[in-house]
Design an enzyme around this catalytic site. Structure first.
Site, mmCIF file in Angstrom:
data_model
loop_
_atom_site.group_PDB
_atom_site.id
_atom_site.type_symbol
_atom_site.label_atom_id
_atom_site.label_comp_id
_atom_site.label_asym_id
_atom_site.label_seq_id
_atom_site.Cartn_x
_atom_site.Cartn_y
_atom_site.Cartn_z
ATOM 1 N N SER A 136 63.587 20.281 57.399
ATOM 2 C CA SER A 136 63.843 19.602 59.007
ATOM 3 C C SER A 136 64.435 20.916 59.967
ATOM 4 C CB SER A 136 64.784 18.792 58.922
ATOM 5 O OG SER A 136 65.291 18.196 60.276
ATOM 6 N N TYR A 149 72.866 14.311 55.937
ATOM 7 C CA TYR A 149 71.297 14.694 56.266
ATOM 8 C C TYR A 149 71.150 16.039 56.364
ATOM 9 C CZ TYR A 149 66.643 14.599 57.996
ATOM 10 O OH TYR A 149 65.266 14.760 58.356
HETATM 11 N N1 LIG Z 1 60.335 12.011 61.634
HETATM 12 C C1 LIG Z 1 60.790 13.134 61.994
HETATM 13 O O1 LIG Z 1 61.253 13.337 63.126
HETATM 14 C C2 LIG Z 1 61.391 14.111 60.822
HETATM 15 C C3 LIG Z 1 61.876 15.464 61.076
HETATM 16 C C4 LIG Z 1 62.286 16.351 60.420
HETATM 17 C C5 LIG Z 1 62.208 15.815 58.987
HETATM 18 N N2 LIG Z 1 61.582 14.751 58.626
HETATM 19 C C6 LIG Z 1 61.673 14.422 57.188
HETATM 20 O O2 LIG Z 1 60.384 13.918 56.831
HETATM 21 C C7 LIG Z 1 60.402 13.220 55.591
HETATM 22 C C8 LIG Z 1 59.752 11.898 55.864
HETATM 23 O O3 LIG Z 1 60.426 11.177 56.835
HETATM 24 P P1 LIG Z 1 59.599 10.396 58.122
HETATM 25 O O4 LIG Z 1 59.722 10.939 59.304
HETATM 26 O O5 LIG Z 1 58.012 10.324 57.450
HETATM 27 O O6 LIG Z 1 60.363 8.797 57.796
HETATM 28 P P2 LIG Z 1 59.666 7.453 57.236
HETATM 29 O O7 LIG Z 1 58.790 7.028 58.122
HETATM 30 O O8 LIG Z 1 60.919 6.626 57.325
HETATM 31 O O9 LIG Z 1 59.446 7.636 55.816
HETATM 32 C C9 LIG Z 1 60.082 8.076 54.787
HETATM 33 C C10 LIG Z 1 59.334 7.970 53.462
HETATM 34 O O10 LIG Z 1 60.282 8.151 52.469
HETATM 35 C C11 LIG Z 1 60.361 7.013 51.566
HETATM 36 N N3 LIG Z 1 61.860 6.907 51.226
HETATM 37 C C12 LIG Z 1 62.801 6.423 51.849
HETATM 38 N N4 LIG Z 1 63.879 6.350 50.988
HETATM 39 C C13 LIG Z 1 63.629 6.481 50.019
HETATM 40 C C14 LIG Z 1 64.250 6.582 48.779
HETATM 41 N N5 LIG Z 1 65.510 6.491 48.529
HETATM 42 N N6 LIG Z 1 63.380 6.889 47.567
HETATM 43 C C15 LIG Z 1 62.446 6.955 47.666
HETATM 44 N N7 LIG Z 1 61.319 7.024 48.699
HETATM 45 C C16 LIG Z 1 62.087 6.798 49.639
HETATM 46 C C17 LIG Z 1 59.707 5.875 52.345
HETATM 47 O O11 LIG Z 1 59.089 4.974 51.379
HETATM 48 P P3 LIG Z 1 59.507 3.303 51.053
HETATM 49 O O12 LIG Z 1 60.683 3.074 52.123
HETATM 50 O O13 LIG Z 1 58.408 2.584 51.253
HETATM 51 O O14 LIG Z 1 60.297 3.498 49.537
HETATM 52 C C18 LIG Z 1 58.932 6.522 53.154
HETATM 53 O O15 LIG Z 1 57.640 6.505 52.493
HETATM 54 C C19 LIG Z 1 61.861 12.961 55.266
HETATM 55 O O16 LIG Z 1 62.296 13.732 54.276
HETATM 56 C C20 LIG Z 1 62.571 13.287 56.915
HETATM 57 O O17 LIG Z 1 64.124 13.642 56.548
HETATM 58 C C21 LIG Z 1 61.235 13.744 59.670
#
Ligand SMILES: NC(=O)c1ccc[n+]([C@@H]2O[C@H](COP(=O)([O-])OP(=O)(O)OC[C@H]3O[C@@H](n4cnc5c(N)ncnc54)[C@H](OP(=O)(O)O)[C@@H]3O)[C@@H](O)[C@H]2O)c1
Length: 278
Positions: A136, A149
């Site tokens: 991130s 985080y």
């Molecule tokens: N969106 C942003 O702005 C952003 C920025 C920087 C980094 N990120 C990173 O990108 C990655 C994806 O995030 P996203 O933004 O796409 O969020 P998201 O839409 O909430 O997706 C998160 C994914 O992770 C899975 N997940 C959540 N908790 C989990 C757990 N305890 N065990 C296994 N699977 C789990 C969820 O699956 P289920 O809930 O279906 O199990 C979902 O598929 C994360 O690592 C996040 O930190 C996101």
């Protein structure tokens, strides 16, 4: 066959049910890569040709072993592993239950490292493959009231940097993928401690409320996750280990420059303004 599928015929993507993981999976499938994708409840993973759903809970190491073994057995080998699953935990450190904080660090750092190790062992036997760790922009600019985080992402990027040294000169690459804000379900899935809602009762309540509103506004106006998938596609085609920053011009270009050259005090002041956390 596409350049990507020629290089990576099979992939495992964690957290493939929504957001970035879903967009990464769609991009790979469109390129002709066979994808094994995970969610805690595999029923949340939409059926598509070339896609196999698997159950994986980051807090449960046994499910990681099972998902990895099932994917490897069915695929024959995994050419690409994308460590993407994750969640946020929002609240003042002093007001959080330590167990929640510790659970996040173990799940998102410890267990993500666990999967990285399984992936690299397989790739070393064949001397080829790619490991992508989704970190991130929070590594450069820690998010306010998200200490656990921030630690997991800083640790994950440190792991990626370490592994890049270890795999140099081999046929394996490691990509430290650092997205800025993307419009996903991340905030809706955020674990929030009671201090967030109890504005009146908590010493940091009003600031928590301001920061939360700001986090929501930033994500609402952020680019769609398909843009991150495009950046990852280009990085995989380049085929080199390295850090890949993805997002708006401000977050992917200017912010890293500022992180590198601005004194820490100025960085904190910029963040406090940006999030209303002063
Ligand atoms: N969106 C942003 O702005 C952003 C920025 C920087 C980094 N990120 C990173 O990108 C990655 C994806 O995030 P996203 O933004 O796409 O969020 P998201 O839409 O909430 O997706 C998160 C994914 O992770 C899975 N997940 C959540 N908790 C989990 C757990 N305890 N065990 C296994 N699977 C789990 C969820 O699956 P289920 O809930 O279906 O199990 C979902 O598929 C994360 O690592 C996040 O930190 C996101």
């Amino acid at each position: 066959m596409s350049i990507l599928a020629d290089r990576y015929a099979t992939a495992l993507v964690t957290g493939a049910s929504t957001g970035l993981g879903r967009a990464f999976s769609d991009m790979l499938l469109a390129e002709g890569v066979r994808v094994w994708g995970t969610a805690r409840d595999p029923a949340r993973l939409p059926a598509r040709p070339g896609f196999t759903p698997l159950a994986l809970e980051l807090a449960d190491a046994a499910t990681i072993d099972r998902a990895f073994q099932a994917a490897t057995a069915a695929a024959g080998r995994l050419d690409l592993v994308i460590n993407n699953a994750g969640y946020g935990l929002f609240g003042a450190f002093a007001e959080q239950a330590f167990a929640d904080w510790q659970r996040q660090v173990d799940a998102m750092l410890g267990q993500t490292m666990h999967l990285a190790q399984l992936a690299l062992r397989g790739m070393r036997e064949r001397n080829r493959g790619a490991l992508v760790n989704v970190s991130s922009l929070a590594v450069d600019f820690p998010l306010p009231f998200m200490s656990g985080y921030n630690i997991t992402k800083a640790g994950l990027s440190a792991l990626s940097e370490s592994l890049m040294i270890e795999v140099s000169g081999t046929g394996i690459i490691v990509i430290d993928f650092r997205p800025g804000d993307y419009r996903t379900g991340f905030n809706q899935a955020m674990h929030r401690t009671s201090g967030t809602r109890a504005a009146a009762g908590s010493p940091s309540g009003p600031r928590l409320q301001r920061v939360w509103s700001s986090l929501e506004a930033h994500l609402r106006s952020a680019p769609p996750p398909e843009r991150a998938a495009g950046d990852l596609r280009r990085a995989l085609i380049r085929g080199r280990s390295g850090t890949v920053r993805s997002g708006t011009f401000f977050q992917a270009q200017l912010a890293p420059w500022l992180a590198r050259f601005a004194p820490p005090g100025l960085r904190r002041a910029v963040m406090a303004r940006y999030f209303g956390s002063y």
